[in-house]
Design a protein around this motif. Structure first.
Motif, PDB file in Angstrom:
ATOM      1  N   GLY A 124     -41.345  10.557  23.758  1.00 38.18           N
ATOM      2  CA  GLY A 124     -41.091  10.874  24.841  1.00 38.18           C
ATOM      3  C   GLY A 124     -40.768   9.639  26.050  1.00 38.18           C
ATOM      4  O   GLY A 124     -40.384   8.695  25.538  1.00 38.18           O
ATOM      5  N   CYS A 125     -39.998  10.616  26.753  1.00 37.79           N
ATOM      6  CA  CYS A 125     -39.622   9.594  27.648  1.00 37.79           C
ATOM      7  C   CYS A 125     -40.904   9.431  28.962  1.00 37.79           C
ATOM      8  O   CYS A 125     -40.143   7.384  28.866  1.00 37.79           O
ATOM      9  CB  CYS A 125     -39.027  10.454  29.481  1.00 37.79           C
ATOM     10  SG  CYS A 125     -37.165  11.207  28.283  1.00 37.79           S
ATOM     11  N   SER A 126     -42.328   9.592  28.845  1.00 36.85           N
ATOM     12  CA  SER A 126     -42.734   8.960  29.484  1.00 36.85           C
ATOM     13  C   SER A 126     -43.226   8.417  31.015  1.00 36.85           C
ATOM     14  O   SER A 126     -42.291   8.313  31.652  1.00 36.85           O
ATOM     15  CB  SER A 126     -43.500   7.823  28.530  1.00 36.85           C
ATOM     16  OG  SER A 126     -44.952   7.083  28.859  1.00 36.85           O
ATOM     17  N   MET A 127     -43.193   6.494  30.577  1.00 34.25           N
ATOM     18  CA  MET A 127     -42.853   5.925  32.013  1.00 34.25           C
ATOM     19  C   MET A 127     -42.197   5.472  31.682  1.00 34.25           C
ATOM     20  O   MET A 127     -41.870   4.765  33.062  1.00 34.25           O
ATOM     21  CB  MET A 127     -44.349   4.401  31.432  1.00 34.25           C
ATOM     22  CG  MET A 127     -44.731   4.131  32.581  1.00 34.25           C
ATOM     23  SD  MET A 127     -45.895   2.976  32.174  1.00 34.25           S
ATOM     24  CE  MET A 127     -47.802   3.510  32.216  1.00 34.25           C
ATOM     25  N   CYS A 128     -40.645   6.312  31.740  1.00 38.05           N
ATOM     26  CA  CYS A 128     -39.543   5.710  32.449  1.00 38.05           C
ATOM     27  C   CYS A 128     -39.740   6.653  33.684  1.00 38.05           C
ATOM     28  O   CYS A 128     -38.702   5.383  34.146  1.00 38.05           O
ATOM     29  CB  CYS A 128     -38.641   5.670  31.385  1.00 38.05           C
ATOM     30  SG  CYS A 128     -37.321   5.279  31.819  1.00 38.05           S
ATOM     31  N   LEU A 129     -40.101   7.743  33.245  1.00 40.30           N
ATOM     32  CA  LEU A 129     -39.930   8.191  35.205  1.00 40.30           C
ATOM     33  C   LEU A 129     -41.089   8.231  35.497  1.00 40.30           C
ATOM     34  O   LEU A 129     -40.825   9.095  36.362  1.00 40.30           O
ATOM     35  CB  LEU A 129     -38.930   9.076  35.199  1.00 40.30           C
ATOM     36  CG  LEU A 129     -38.781  10.348  34.715  1.00 40.30           C
ATOM     37  CD1 LEU A 129     -37.539  11.493  35.390  1.00 40.30           C
ATOM     38  CD2 LEU A 129     -38.901  11.306  33.355  1.00 40.30           C
ATOM     39  N   SER A 137     -38.646   4.389  25.908  1.00 39.00           N
ATOM     40  CA  SER A 137     -38.058   5.058  27.086  1.00 39.00           C
ATOM     41  C   SER A 137     -36.649   4.763  26.124  1.00 39.00           C
ATOM     42  O   SER A 137     -36.657   4.372  24.330  1.00 39.00           O
ATOM     43  CB  SER A 137     -37.679   3.800  27.570  1.00 39.00           C
ATOM     44  OG  SER A 137     -36.151   3.273  27.447  1.00 39.00           O
ATOM     45  N   CYS A 138     -35.402   5.742  25.901  1.00 39.91           N
ATOM     46  CA  CYS A 138     -34.417   5.662  25.649  1.00 39.91           C
ATOM     47  C   CYS A 138     -33.223   4.473  25.026  1.00 39.91           C
ATOM     48  O   CYS A 138     -32.405   4.103  24.542  1.00 39.91           O
ATOM     49  CB  CYS A 138     -33.176   6.945  26.472  1.00 39.91           C
ATOM     50  SG  CYS A 138     -32.591   7.029  27.743  1.00 39.91           S
ATOM     51  N   THR A 139     -33.683   3.005  26.436  1.00 35.20           N
ATOM     52  CA  THR A 139     -32.843   2.211  26.048  1.00 35.20           C
ATOM     53  C   THR A 139     -33.548   1.010  25.242  1.00 35.20           C
ATOM     54  O   THR A 139     -33.110   0.757  24.131  1.00 35.20           O
ATOM     55  CB  THR A 139     -32.813   1.613  27.532  1.00 35.20           C
ATOM     56  OG1 THR A 139     -33.068   2.334  28.799  1.00 35.20           O
ATOM     57  CG2 THR A 139     -32.052  -0.257  27.576  1.00 35.20           C
ATOM     58  N   SER A 181     -28.198  11.498  32.677  1.00 36.08           N
ATOM     59  CA  SER A 181     -26.872  10.354  32.845  1.00 36.08           C
ATOM     60  C   SER A 181     -26.926   9.311  31.644  1.00 36.08           C
ATOM     61  O   SER A 181     -25.727   8.662  31.416  1.00 36.08           O
ATOM     62  CB  SER A 181     -27.300   9.352  34.423  1.00 36.08           C
ATOM     63  OG  SER A 181     -28.492   9.126  34.345  1.00 36.08           O
ATOM     64  N   HIS A 182     -28.330   8.872  30.985  1.00 37.80           N
ATOM     65  CA  HIS A 182     -27.786   8.225  29.645  1.00 37.80           C
ATOM     66  C   HIS A 182     -27.501   8.551  28.361  1.00 37.80           C
ATOM     67  O   HIS A 182     -27.497   7.782  27.439  1.00 37.80           O
ATOM     68  CB  HIS A 182     -29.094   7.652  29.371  1.00 37.80           C
ATOM     69  CG  HIS A 182     -30.031   6.691  30.698  1.00 37.80           C
ATOM     70  ND1 HIS A 182     -30.352   7.338  31.912  1.00 37.80           N
ATOM     71  CD2 HIS A 182     -29.388   5.965  30.994  1.00 37.80           C
ATOM     72  CE1 HIS A 182     -30.784   6.460  33.060  1.00 37.80           C
ATOM     73  NE2 HIS A 182     -30.206   5.321  32.247  1.00 37.80           N
ATOM     74  N   THR A 183     -26.760   9.327  28.314  1.00 36.80           N
ATOM     75  CA  THR A 183     -26.105   9.983  27.610  1.00 36.80           C
ATOM     76  C   THR A 183     -24.948   8.835  27.163  1.00 36.80           C
ATOM     77  O   THR A 183     -24.571   8.793  25.928  1.00 36.80           O
ATOM     78  CB  THR A 183     -25.688  11.053  27.376  1.00 36.80           C
ATOM     79  OG1 THR A 183     -25.875  12.253  29.267  1.00 36.80           O
ATOM     80  CG2 THR A 183     -24.251  11.473  26.712  1.00 36.80           C
TER      81      THR A 183
HETATM   82  S1  SF4 Z   1     -36.123   9.934  31.310  1.00 40.99           S
HETATM   83 FE1  SF4 Z   1     -36.033   7.127  30.611  1.00 40.99          FE
HETATM   84  S2  SF4 Z   1     -36.038   7.976  28.204  1.00 40.99           S
HETATM   85 FE2  SF4 Z   1     -35.701   9.819  29.072  1.00 40.99          FE
HETATM   86  S3  SF4 Z   1     -33.668   9.547  29.063  1.00 40.99           S
HETATM   87 FE3  SF4 Z   1     -34.333   9.377  31.015  1.00 40.99          FE
HETATM   88  S4  SF4 Z   1     -33.709   7.502  30.975  1.00 40.99           S
HETATM   89 FE4  SF4 Z   1     -33.936   7.869  28.698  1.00 40.99          FE
END
Ligand code: SF4
Lengths: 469, 193
Positions: A404-409, A344-346, A130-132
């Motif tokens: 990596g995405c790690s602790m974001c999710l 995170s990707c943010t 969804s964060h595309t």
């Molecule tokens: S898990 Fe977090 S860091 Fe990875 S793509 Fe989704 S929102 Fe972005």
């Protein structure tokens, strides 16, 4: 001259493969990004139906959600391992380029797309994530899709899409010192709500947006989905062009100038009409901290949690406060934290890390706080190390990780324990997002860094001398 | 996808808004590489506490609703991530219809692709059914052909875009449909070269 058009009108027109009364439009997809979690079932579907990938050359894969950020050589979780191996096999069988765990281009899918220059203005970009919407920062029409749609794009390079309505989020004025793109998008969502973008593509316009770096624009577009909008974008300008210059997958030399002119022509025309417009003044915005269990539940750091009986939706507020282990009307700065996650990707790009590091420099992480920095990509990590940012973080007591995405999710081993409280630069503070029973407070990288030092939330502007601009 | 024309079943009231996909199916269960087997993990953190004990007060743990196939929920159902594991989990658990005042865009699409009918209805109506279902058993019939939901007293219309309705009613393979336009796709690609 024809009728003035928005950038969305232009991109839509340029990608229409087939149009038919009573049906969505069949749209061509220029770039399809793939990761390990939402793709296995799509490839399985292709195999079952004896189908192939139509354009492996427009498809790009990486591993980010599951990968360990500590020791890459051991993946203890057998199912995670299987998911990664499955992606490896799928990419090999179908001829798709993969930035594998040890590949220099590996990283969070929404961080590497722009870094590699794959993300470009005017493209239609999709990913089973969804964060595309992040890629919209470049003036691309980019949105998240489900796995059935991933399979559809793999097989046909198209999607059936209903033309979305357009929503102009106009940001007047400029952000103050210490107030970031993250605070801006959190303030927008808290002002207009987590549903206001549903059914729309958001275009962000106005002075504050123009003044943002590409990293800041990515932070804003990234969280469009948190406002309900599948896509959010920003018309390309000089900042966009300069970011992309010399990137690996863009034309070089003279060809680049020609391409850049095409990109700039995509910007929304003067006088183009949107279906809706909302306005917010950047000058009124202060550093934000989320107190609840959705990203709209945010307040300025110098205020307090809501008064339940004064709230529009008392049940929801009471439930959220209970989950978060907070009182009503509790000052935000009185909230102690025990975890800090910068990533995170943010917010995990090089400027995010520079900004956090400049707050951290010369300080120590507060006792009892576990703080980690997870760069968004392998490339970002190398760059940060070249600049010595890793040393600043490590000397202050932060852990310095692989990307990596790690602790974001918290799909890998980076988990906040039940009842733990985390100042996080990520995008979702849903119940259990960072671990079952974990409590997430969304903040900017600067605010996360300041919280790490003080052990509770503070107004980052107190570190005025350290604020990086 | 299994075709679905009409569905009759017991309604399960979940009176919460902004039910996000992290709640529908928590991330620790996203590691499977199949489409099936997710039902056991549906709403996992609401059904079970941190030690894995059943939370008696959660609606799905109430035996009166064990056969429920129609979920009633608040606004913005399915917000958050794009994971199609959410409709897979709902379907695998036994839900064929979700009725809510509004849905998140990506979830709405994902439901349609999996033979779940996402029925959008005005808030007052949904709340009325939630209240009824909380008190006693509520049977609803969802007729996709007619685009009507029936309770024991009346019929309430709803709307699903024609294209999606066709696909659901006939259980069509969308990729096969699209491939009928292959010539147009190729022509588009050639023009773009
Ligand atoms: S898990 Fe977090 S860091 Fe990875 S793509 Fe989704 S929102 Fe972005």
């Amino acid at each position: 001259m024809g009728k003035p058009e928005t950038i969305v009108d232009k991109i839509w027109r340029n990608h229409m493969v087939h149009q038919e009364e009573g049906k969505p439009d069949l749209m061509y997809i220029d770039l399809h990004l793939i990761h390990e979690v939402t793709s296995p079932q799509a490839f399985e579907g292709l195999r079952l139906n004896n189908r192939s990938v139509r354009r492996p050359d427009l498809t790009y894969a990486t591993m980010d959600h599951n990968v360990p950020t500590k020791n890459r050589d051991v993946i203890e979780d057998e199912i995670s391992k299987k998911q990664m191996e499955t992606l490896r096999k799928n990419c090999k069988d179908f001829g798709i380029t993969l930035a594998d765990m040890f590949h220099p281009d590996q990283g969070i899918v929404h961080v590497i797309g722009p870094q590699l220059g794959l993300t470009q203005p005017g493209k239609t970009i999709v990913c089973g994530d969804s964060h595309t919407s992040t890629h919209g920062a470049f003036g691309a029409l980019a949105f998240g899709i489900g796995t059935s749609e991933v399979e559809h794009v793999l097989a046909t390079q198209t999607l059936w899409q209903k033309r979305p309505k357009t929503l102009n989020v106009h940001v007047e004025g400029d952000l103050g010192t210490g107030v970031t793109a993250k605070d801006l998008i959190l303030a927008i969502i808290s002002k207009f709500g987590v549903r206001f973008g549903t059914g729309y593509v958001i275009e962000y316009t106005g002075e504050a947006i123009r003044n943002l770096s590409m990293e800041g624009r990515m932070t804003v577009c990234n969280m469009s989905i948190e406002a309900g909008a599948r896509a959010g974008l920003i018309s390309p300008d000089k900042t966009t062009v300069e970011f992309l210059r010399d990137k690996p997958n863009v034309p070089q030399g003279e060809a680049f100038e020609a391409k850049a002119a095409e990109w700039l022509a995509l910007a929304t025309d003067e006088g183009a009409e949107y279906d809706e417009t909302v306005t917010i003044n950047a000058e009124d915005i202060e550093p934000q901290v989320s107190w609840g269990t959705n990203p709209g539940m945010c307040v300025p750091v110098n205020s307090e949690t809501p008064d339940i009986s004064e709230s529009e939706n008392p049940d929801e507020v009471a439930r959220a406060l209970e989950y978060m282990g907070l009182e009503e009307k509790q000052p935000i700065q009185s909230i102690d934290i025990d975890h800090v996650f910068i990533g995170s990707c943010t917010n995990s790009r090089i400027t995010d890390l520079r900004k956090a590091a400049s707050i951290v420099e010369g300080h120590q992480v507060s006792d009892g706080v576990r703080a980690i920095v997870v760069p968004g990509s392998f490339g970002t990590k190398l760059q940060a190390e070249k600049e010595g940012l890793d040393t600043i973080f490590k000397e202050a007591g932060f852990e310095w990780r692989e990307s990596g995405c790690s602790m974001c999710l918290a799909m890998n081993d980076d988990i906040v324990p039940p009842g733990g409280r985390c100042a996080s630069t990520s995008n979702r503070n849903f119940e259990g997002r960072q671990g079952n029973g974990a409590r997430t407070h969304l903040v900017s990288p600067e605010m996360a860094a300041a919280a790490a030092i003080e052990g509770h939330f503070v107004d980052v502007r107190k570190f005025a001398a350290n604020i990086y601009s | 996808m299994e075709a679905i024309q009409k569905h009759q079943g017991t309604a399960v009231p979940l009176n919460r808004s902004n039910v996000d996909t992290d709640q529908i199916i928590p991330k620790q269960f996203l590691k499977r590489i199949e489409r099936t087997g997710f039902g056991q993990f549906l709403f996992y953190n609401w059904r079970f506490d941190e030690d894995g004990n059943v939370r008696e007060d959660f609606v799905l743990n109430n035996s009166a609703y064990h056969d429920g196939t129609i979920l009633l929920a608040g606004e913005n159902f399915g917000c958050g991530s794009s994971r199609e594991h959410a409709p897979w989990a709902l379907l695998d658990y036994g839900f064929r219809v979700i009725i809510a005042p509004s849905f998140a865009d990506i979830f709405y699409n994902n439901a349609l692709k999996n033979g779940i009918i996402p029925v959008q209805m005005d808030e007052e109506q949904v709340q009325q059914w939630i209240k009824r279902a909380e008190k006693s058993e509520l049977e609803l019939t969802v007729d996709l052909q007619e685009q009507i939901v029936r309770d024991d007293e009346r019929e309430v219309p709803f709307d699903i875009p024609a294209y999606h309705r066709e696909n659901l009613l006939n259980g069509l393979d969308e990729i096969a449909l699209t491939l009928k336009h292959e010539a147009a796709i190729t022509a588009f690609e050639q023009a773009a070269e």
